[in-house]
Scaffold this active site. Structure first.
Site: not given
Ligand code: GLU
Length: 414
Positions: A58, A103-105
């Protein structure tokens, strides 16, 4: 059901936004992730079977620059959690002045139950799946819970293989040998300590002999423990997933770390009493450092907390209800986006070094980190005084202002 962390992240945003004069459309834009990717992908397991995994990446905003944030491997990963963490990354980068969006995953998996080969297959396939969003100019992942140097090396290699040349700047938190940065491994814990030292000064508590209690003894908690001990503080209790240990005289945390590395847990460390997480939070101490999961201190246990300072090494360790209770009691809370920003700050240094192919010494890195965090701490403190708000709200005001200003200057396209 909406994830707790996402709810509290939005709640914090709504609380902060009241202090800013922004157009409704800009507020709505800042409140939503910019783009979200869900990937379902197969991984060949050691027994020859094929298992389907689900992962996410995201991007919250790109107003200030490329997006930046870790990748989490955990069974409880959800899209909402990744959204929340991406948004928190935006505020974290902005509050310390890094030219990044958040962001992050995440991948829904339990890395402890996978073999190294399975983890490598999973990581390389996930990296390939998110490669439509990931690149050194656009989105730069890093480690988070359940991932580390090894996974970052696989991501760097996978991306580089597809390009035909090495691209170290596509990911940070890599091993030193392939373009990692000195100081990165300890950076988050070092930042927790640097901001705690500032908080101790503010509250007139001498660091010498200050009692520190830590939840979490991993990538963040362990360096935080031995670095604060080097400043003369006394780490009296530490816990990990398996349980906790307590010693009124203070633990030798480097020795405890060596023990935990061989035993897989701090539990059973000689000369200590065992302690539950619930009792650990209630210990009389000057500093409590929650450095593990989110939502650990809640309305149910906040009233038992006796610490004068809470240093949020984890992302979102306090629920908004717990935050209210503790603020009411005058506890000095160093908000996560400031307290644990040391990691992404040295990730930024790593990215800059990779792009320049010119590497800095560890002293220079640690000193630059110290300058950024001390300056950011002072900015947050001043904002809190100016607006008569708590530090979390002040940190978010600063961050949101910076992102909103960039959006305004850039203008709405077309
Ligand atoms: N995962 C870390 C965090 O939550 C580090 C992110 C990064 O270095 O990009 O801040």
């Amino acid at each position: 059901m909406t994830d707790n962390l996402y709810l509290s992240t939005l709640q914090e945003f709504d609380k902060t936004i009241r202090h800013l004069h922004l157009k409704a459309g800009i507020i709505a834009y800042l409140r939503s992730p910019k783009r979200e990717l869900t990937v379902n992908f197969p991984v060949e397991m050691d027994d020859g079977s094929v298992r389907l995994f689900t992962g996410y990446r995201v991007h919250h905003t790109t107003a200030l620059g490329p997006t930046k944030g870790g990748i989490r491997y955990h069974p409880s990963v959800t899209l909402d959690e990744v959204r929340a963490l991406a948004m928190r990354m935006t505020w974290k980068c902005a509050v310390v002045g890094l030219p990044y969006g958040g962001a992050k995953g995440g991948v829904i998996c339990d890395p402890k139950t996978l073999s190294i080969r399975e983890l490598e297959n999973l990581t390389r396939r996930y990296a390939t799946e998110i490669a439509i969003l990931m690149n050194p100019q656009g989105d730069i992942p890093a480690p988070d819970m359940g991932t580390g140097e090894r996974e970052m090396a696989w991501i760097m290699d996978t991306y580089s293989m597809h390009h035909g040349y090495s691209v170290p700047a596509v990911v940070t938190g890599k091993p030193l040998a392939i373009g990692g940065s000195l100081g990165r491994a300890e950076a988050t814990g070092r930042g927790v300590v640097l901001t705690t030292l500032e908080a101790l000064k503010q509250t007139n508590i001498p660091v010498e002999g200050a009692r520190v209690v830590l939840q979490g003894f991993g990538k963040v908690g362990a360096p935080a423990a031995y670095l604060i001990e080097e400043h003369g503080a006394k780490v009296i209790a530490v816990s990990d997933e398996s349980g906790g240990v307590y010693s009124a005289h203070g633990l030798n945390t480097r020795d405890l770390l060596a023990y935990a590395k061989t035993q897989g847990t701090v539990v059973g460390y000689p000369g200590t009493e065992s302690i539950s997480n619930a009792d650990l939070f209630a210990l009389p101490c000057e500093v409590l450092m929650p450095c593990a999961l989110a939502s650990q201190i809640t309305a149910a246990n906040a009233s038992r907390v006796q610490a004068k300072i809470i240093a949020e090494g984890a992302n979102g360790p306090l629920t908004p209800e717990a935050d209210e209770i503790l603020l009411e009691r005058g506890v000095f809370i160093i908000p996560d986006i400031l307290c644990n920003a040391g990691g992404v700050t040295v990730s930024y240094f790593e990215w800059v070094q990779d792009l320049q192919s010119f590497f800095w010494g560890e002293e220079e890195i640690n000193e630059r980190l110290r300058q950024i965090l001390v300056r950011s701490f002072q900015h947050v403190l001043h904002m809190a005084q100016e607006k008569h708000v708590d530090l979390r709200t002040a940190a978010q005001i600063l961050a949101i202002q910076r992102v909103a200003e960039a959006m305004q200057i850039r203008g709405i396209y077309p």
